[in-house]
Scaffold this motif. Structure first.
Motif, PDB file in Angstrom:
ATOM      1  N   VAL A  52      85.113  15.552   1.434  1.00  0.00           N
ATOM      2  CA  VAL A  52      86.015  15.641   2.591  1.00  0.00           C
ATOM      3  C   VAL A  52      85.303  15.207   3.869  1.00  0.00           C
ATOM      4  O   VAL A  52      84.111  15.461   4.058  1.00  0.00           O
ATOM      5  N   GLU A  53      86.040  14.547   4.751  1.00  0.00           N
ATOM      6  CA  GLU A  53      85.488  14.049   5.995  1.00  0.00           C
ATOM      7  C   GLU A  53      86.328  14.524   7.176  1.00  0.00           C
ATOM      8  O   GLU A  53      87.537  14.758   7.044  1.00  0.00           O
ATOM      9  N   ALA A  54      85.662  14.667   8.309  1.00  0.00           N
ATOM     10  CA  ALA A  54      86.348  15.117   9.517  1.00  0.00           C
ATOM     11  C   ALA A  54      85.667  14.504  10.734  1.00  0.00           C
ATOM     12  O   ALA A  54      84.539  14.006  10.646  1.00  0.00           O
ATOM     13  N   MET A  55      86.363  14.549  11.853  1.00  0.00           N
ATOM     14  CA  MET A  55      85.805  14.066  13.110  1.00  0.00           C
ATOM     15  C   MET A  55      84.921  15.165  13.695  1.00  0.00           C
ATOM     16  O   MET A  55      85.409  16.230  14.078  1.00  0.00           O
ATOM     17  N   LEU A  56      83.604  14.900  13.747  1.00  0.00           N
ATOM     18  CA  LEU A  56      82.636  15.909  14.174  1.00  0.00           C
ATOM     19  C   LEU A  56      81.701  15.366  15.243  1.00  0.00           C
ATOM     20  O   LEU A  56      81.437  14.171  15.301  1.00  0.00           O
ATOM     21  N   ASN A  57      81.213  16.293  16.053  1.00  0.00           N
ATOM     22  CA  ASN A  57      80.025  16.045  16.854  1.00  0.00           C
ATOM     23  C   ASN A  57      78.917  16.819  16.150  1.00  0.00           C
ATOM     24  O   ASN A  57      78.886  18.055  16.209  1.00  0.00           O
ATOM     25  N   VAL A  58      78.047  16.124  15.439  1.00  0.00           N
ATOM     26  CA  VAL A  58      77.111  16.768  14.517  1.00  0.00           C
ATOM     27  C   VAL A  58      76.244  17.835  15.191  1.00  0.00           C
ATOM     28  O   VAL A  58      76.114  18.948  14.678  1.00  0.00           O
ATOM     29  N   PRO A  59      75.595  17.544  16.356  1.00  0.00           N
ATOM     30  CA  PRO A  59      74.773  18.598  16.977  1.00  0.00           C
ATOM     31  C   PRO A  59      75.560  19.874  17.281  1.00  0.00           C
ATOM     32  O   PRO A  59      75.088  20.982  17.042  1.00  0.00           O
ATOM     33  N   LEU A  60      76.801  19.707  17.784  1.00  0.00           N
ATOM     34  CA  LEU A  60      77.616  20.881  18.081  1.00  0.00           C
ATOM     35  C   LEU A  60      78.078  21.575  16.802  1.00  0.00           C
ATOM     36  O   LEU A  60      78.101  22.806  16.726  1.00  0.00           O
ATOM     37  N   PHE A  61      78.447  20.788  15.801  1.00  0.00           N
ATOM     38  CA  PHE A  61      78.922  21.385  14.556  1.00  0.00           C
ATOM     39  C   PHE A  61      77.787  22.138  13.857  1.00  0.00           C
ATOM     40  O   PHE A  61      78.005  23.205  13.276  1.00  0.00           O
ATOM     41  N   GLU A  62      76.577  21.586  13.902  1.00  0.00           N
ATOM     42  CA  GLU A  62      75.435  22.301  13.335  1.00  0.00           C
ATOM     43  C   GLU A  62      75.173  23.599  14.095  1.00  0.00           C
ATOM     44  O   GLU A  62      74.761  24.605  13.506  1.00  0.00           O
ATOM     45  N   TRP A  63      75.408  23.568  15.395  1.00  0.00           N
ATOM     46  CA  TRP A  63      75.262  24.787  16.203  1.00  0.00           C
ATOM     47  C   TRP A  63      76.256  25.848  15.741  1.00  0.00           C
ATOM     48  O   TRP A  63      75.934  27.039  15.655  1.00  0.00           O
ATOM     49  N   ILE A  64      77.500  25.426  15.429  1.00  0.00           N
ATOM     50  CA  ILE A  64      78.521  26.344  14.907  1.00  0.00           C
ATOM     51  C   ILE A  64      78.031  27.002  13.616  1.00  0.00           C
ATOM     52  O   ILE A  64      78.065  28.232  13.461  1.00  0.00           O
ATOM     53  N   ILE A  65      77.574  26.161  12.685  1.00  0.00           N
ATOM     54  CA  ILE A  65      77.109  26.677  11.394  1.00  0.00           C
ATOM     55  C   ILE A  65      75.890  27.574  11.591  1.00  0.00           C
ATOM     56  O   ILE A  65      75.760  28.626  10.950  1.00  0.00           O
ATOM     57  N   GLU A  66      74.991  27.178  12.500  1.00  0.00           N
ATOM     58  CA  GLU A  66      73.795  27.977  12.762  1.00  0.00           C
ATOM     59  C   GLU A  66      74.158  29.380  13.266  1.00  0.00           C
ATOM     60  O   GLU A  66      73.606  30.382  12.792  1.00  0.00           O
ATOM     61  N   ASN A  67      75.076  29.451  14.218  1.00  0.00           N
ATOM     62  CA  ASN A  67      75.481  30.756  14.751  1.00  0.00           C
ATOM     63  C   ASN A  67      76.072  31.651  13.670  1.00  0.00           C
ATOM     64  O   ASN A  67      75.769  32.851  13.592  1.00  0.00           O
ATOM     65  N   LEU A  68      76.915  31.078  12.821  1.00  0.00           N
ATOM     66  CA  LEU A  68      77.548  31.869  11.767  1.00  0.00           C
ATOM     67  C   LEU A  68      76.540  32.303  10.704  1.00  0.00           C
ATOM     68  O   LEU A  68      76.587  33.437  10.208  1.00  0.00           O
ATOM     69  N   LEU A  69      75.604  31.412  10.343  1.00  0.00           N
ATOM     70  CA  LEU A  69      74.587  31.776   9.357  1.00  0.00           C
ATOM     71  C   LEU A  69      73.624  32.829   9.915  1.00  0.00           C
ATOM     72  O   LEU A  69      73.220  33.752   9.193  1.00  0.00           O
ATOM     73  N   LYS A  70      73.296  32.720  11.204  1.00  0.00           N
ATOM     74  CA  LYS A  70      72.423  33.721  11.806  1.00  0.00           C
ATOM     75  C   LYS A  70      73.100  35.089  11.824  1.00  0.00           C
ATOM     76  O   LYS A  70      72.471  36.118  11.559  1.00  0.00           O
ATOM     77  N   ASN A  71      74.384  35.107  12.155  1.00  0.00           N
ATOM     78  CA  ASN A  71      75.125  36.373  12.133  1.00  0.00           C
ATOM     79  C   ASN A  71      75.154  36.959  10.731  1.00  0.00           C
ATOM     80  O   ASN A  71      75.025  38.177  10.549  1.00  0.00           O
ATOM     81  N   ALA A  72      75.342  36.073   9.739  1.00  0.00           N
ATOM     82  CA  ALA A  72      75.369  36.544   8.349  1.00  0.00           C
ATOM     83  C   ALA A  72      74.015  37.128   7.943  1.00  0.00           C
ATOM     84  O   ALA A  72      73.947  38.180   7.301  1.00  0.00           O
ATOM     85  N   VAL A  73      72.934  36.446   8.331  1.00  0.00           N
ATOM     86  CA  VAL A  73      71.580  36.942   8.015  1.00  0.00           C
ATOM     87  C   VAL A  73      71.339  38.292   8.687  1.00  0.00           C
ATOM     88  O   VAL A  73      70.802  39.229   8.080  1.00  0.00           O
ATOM     89  N   ASN A  74      71.733  38.415   9.945  1.00  0.00           N
ATOM     90  CA  ASN A  74      71.535  39.666  10.675  1.00  0.00           C
ATOM     91  C   ASN A  74      72.364  40.810  10.094  1.00  0.00           C
ATOM     92  O   ASN A  74      71.991  41.978  10.220  1.00  0.00           O
ATOM     93  N   ALA A  75      73.488  40.464   9.459  1.00  0.00           N
ATOM     94  CA  ALA A  75      74.348  41.499   8.870  1.00  0.00           C
ATOM     95  C   ALA A  75      73.794  42.033   7.552  1.00  0.00           C
ATOM     96  O   ALA A  75      74.175  43.107   7.110  1.00  0.00           O
ATOM     97  N   ILE A  76      72.890  41.254   6.926  1.00  0.00           N
ATOM     98  CA  ILE A  76      72.295  41.665   5.646  1.00  0.00           C
ATOM     99  C   ILE A  76      71.005  42.426   5.942  1.00  0.00           C
ATOM    100  O   ILE A  76      70.096  41.911   6.592  1.00  0.00           O
ATOM    101  N   ASP A  77      70.901  43.645   5.446  1.00  0.00           N
ATOM    102  CA  ASP A  77      69.741  44.491   5.761  1.00  0.00           C
ATOM    103  C   ASP A  77      68.450  43.955   5.157  1.00  0.00           C
ATOM    104  O   ASP A  77      67.487  43.667   5.862  1.00  0.00           O
TER     105      ASP A  77
END
Length: 408
Positions: free
Chosen positions: A288-313
């Motif tokens: 699947v393909e979409a219109m992205l700004n890669v640096p910003l989209f990676e920032w989105i994924i980074e924030n969500l993954l960091k939150n997920a890591v912080n939620a796991i003890d």
């Protein structure tokens, strides 16, 4: 601002709203008190008018001065009123529409003044619903019923607090919206200025680090050294972060990218910098393909993954699933973790600036994430969460179906 401080801020807002509501209720209560007082006063006036009218109509032989006094009393009272007999026939009326009360009716026997029966029937019904009738008992035992309207002043007084409170509410809403907009604009300008200045300040040391790494490679022949390569990746990452901050406040440029590959590349970088006890899994549609700004989209994924890591003890699992909804031309990106979960009451609150459940958090990650997703014409929400079991965030993007599949 932590969750406790954020909740305190919300409590103060509630207190102010309750205080404003109390003022409104007090105003309505006092106006209602005035309305009741004036209503009682008008009923007394209606009773006086009714008795004076009865005196005029039933005592024709009394002293002229007394009759003049009674007429003066009657004429000083200006309330729309109707008197009916026991058969509900109209005997007398007061202060009704003059165009409806002096219609001349001609018949073969006589000419007399009468009234518009439809108009009077409608007015009489209104008066019956407005107040209990005043009963007048004549000397012969016959009973008359007196019906009346509230005066125009009393009717206006009844609706005045509603109009007043409505205008105040509209003014407060407009004022709050304007001041909130000004405050947010000022805050945005401050954040944009700080971000650009941070990017500018980071530029020099990042360039120096890149030079030092190249020097290390040359001096120690470390072209294939894994540690040096990872250091180079981190410095490159710093360049991307600095570039992100330098572009805050600017309109992002979007281009077509493979969503799966962008997320896979970032996970490969991210997972080696987290605990080995946390496993990462990427599944779903890899075309699947979409219109992205890669640096910003990676920032989105980074924030969500960091939150997920912080939620796991200590240990757990993070799963990123990509699914295309061809019918709606959408891409669903679900990021699930096995962390501590989010209460349902906070599903929307967590996206508000300043809200955080961490002791030293700023509460900006998810707020920025939602804003960057809106740049991509998408949206994000908490798909599901259960305390002690984990959370799933869902990102929805518009898919780009106009592409040629690449052969593998």
């Amino acid at each position: 601002m932590n969750a406790y401080q954020y909740n305190n801020k919300q409590i103060w807002k509630v207190i102010l709203i309750v205080f404003a509501a109390a003022i409104g209720i007090a105003s309505l209560w006092y106006t209602n008190y005035l309305v009741k007082s004036l209503s009682q006063s008008e009923r007394t006036k209606a009773e006086v008018w009714a008795m004076s009218t009865r005196s005029i109509m039933t005592m024709p032989d009394v002293d002229d001065d007394f009759i003049s006094f009674i007429y003066a009393v009657r004429d000083s009272l200006t309330l729309p009123a109707i008197i009916t007999d026991k058969e509900d026939k109209i005997i007398f009326w007061r202060d009704l529409d003059s165009t409806k009360t002096n219609i001349k009716l001609e018949d073969s026997l006589s000419s007399r003044l009468s009234y518009d029966p439809i108009y009077f029937e409608r007015e009489l019904n209104k008066m019956k619903h407005a107040h209990q009738p005043i009963i007048l008992t004549l000397e012969n035992g016959e009973k008359w019923s007196v019906y009346y309207h509230d005066s125009k002043a009393l009717r206006n007084l009844k609706i005045f607090p509603i109009i007043q409170l409505s205008l105040i509410a509209i003014f407060l809403i407009i004022a709050y919206t304007v001041f909130n907009f000004i405050k947010r604009t000022e805050q945005n300008l401050v954040w944009v200025g700080m971000a650009k200045e941070a990017a500018h300040q980071l530029g020099t040391p990042i360039s120096s680090l890149m030079g030092w790494i190249e020097l290390i490679k040359m001096k120690f022949d470390a072209e294939d050294d894994e540690v040096v390569n990872e250091m180079e990746r981190d410095v490159s990452r710093l360049e991307i972060v600095a570039d992100r901050f330098s572009k805050i406040g600017s309109r992002p440029i979007l281009s077509n990218h493979n969503v799966y590959q962008v997320i896979e590349n970032f996970i490969e970088y991210f997972k080696v910098r987290t605990s080995e006890k946390i496993t990462f899994t990427l599944t779903g549609d890899n075309h699947v393909e979409a219109m992205l700004n890669v640096p910003l989209f990676e920032w989105i994924i980074e924030n969500l993954l960091k939150n997920a890591v912080n939620a796991i003890d200590t240990e757990g699992q993070i799963v990123v699933s990509i699914k295309e909804n061809i019918a709606k031309e959408e891409i669903f990106i679900d990021i699930s973790d096995t962390g501590k979960g989010i209460p349902k009451s906070n599903f929307d609150t967590i996206f508000h600036p300043g809200f955080t459940t961490r002791q030293r958090g700023w509460g900006l990650g998810l707020s920025l994430t939602r804003r960057m997703i809106r740049y991509h014409k998408g949206h994000i929400y908490v798909k599901e969460s259960e305390i002690g079991k984990g959370t799933t965030f869902r990102i929805i993007l518009k898919s780009n179906l106009n592409y040629e599949p690449t052969q593998v």
